[in-house]
Design an enzyme around this catalytic site. Sequence first.
Site, PDB file in Angstrom:
ATOM      1  CG  ASP A   1       4.210   6.770   0.964  1.00  0.00           C
ATOM      2  OD1 ASP A   1       3.683   5.894   1.667  1.00  0.00           O
ATOM      3  OD2 ASP A   1       3.915   7.983   1.054  1.00  0.00           O
TER       4      ASP A   1
ATOM      5  CG  ASP B   1      10.505   8.748  -0.336  1.00  0.00           C
ATOM      6  OD1 ASP B   1       9.750   9.697  -0.084  1.00  0.00           O
ATOM      7  OD2 ASP B   1      10.172   7.773  -1.044  1.00  0.00           O
TER       8      ASP B   1
END
Length: 219
Positions: free
Chosen positions: A16, A14
Amino acid sequence: MKEMVRVLQAVLFDMDGLLLDSERLWLEAEAEVMAWLGGSWGPEHQEFLVGGSLDRTVAYMLELTGIPATPEEVGRRLLDAMAERLRADVPLMPGARDLLDEVRAAGLPSALVSSTHRALMEHALDGLGRDSFTVTVAGDEVSRTKPHPEPYLAATRLLDVDPRRCVALEDSLNGATSGAAAGCHVVAVPSVVPIDAAPRRTVVTSLREIDLDRLRALI
C-alpha cells in the site's frame, strides 16, 4: 583472503502506497467506517496511522469515538470496505510495473511484505500479478507487524537470503524502520508522510527513479 563480493540477493516490496496507489482508498474506507461509528475522519488521522496495522487502526477509531462496538466488527467493516474498492480498481503507482517486470525478468527473488491482511492482499495480487513475487507475507501472518523487523525477517527466511544483501522498498516510516531493523538497505518513496534520509536509507520521490542497476549499487 579476498573480500566477499556483495551481491543483491532479493528485492522486498511493500504494497500500500508503494506499489499500489491505495492510501486514498484506505482513507475512503476508514472514513466510511468512522461515519458508521458516528465520528469524522480526515487526512490527519490517516497520517497518524500510515504504515501501521489493522489492529492499531481499529483501536484508534474506537478510542476516538468511545462507541461500544467490538474490535472484530470494526475490523470486519474496514476489510469489507477496502475489499470492495480493491475489487473495483487496483491502481499502480508510477514506475511500479516497470520495476516489478525488471526484477522478474532478471530472475531475482522478490517478496511482497505488507501489513495488510491476507484477504486484502489476495485482491491486490490480482492486479499486481501473482507471478511478480517469489513469496508474499501478509500482516496477519506474523505476530509482530511493522515497525518490528519480523515481517522482513520472515520474508528473507522464506527466500533463504541474507537481509543485509536485500533492498526493501517502502513508503512509510514504520515500514522503513522495519526493513532497516531487519538489516536491509531501505529505499523510501514517501506517499503520505515525509521520510528523511538516514544511514542505509535512500529517499526518492518516485519509483521511476529506481531501476535494478541502482538497487544493485546500494549493496
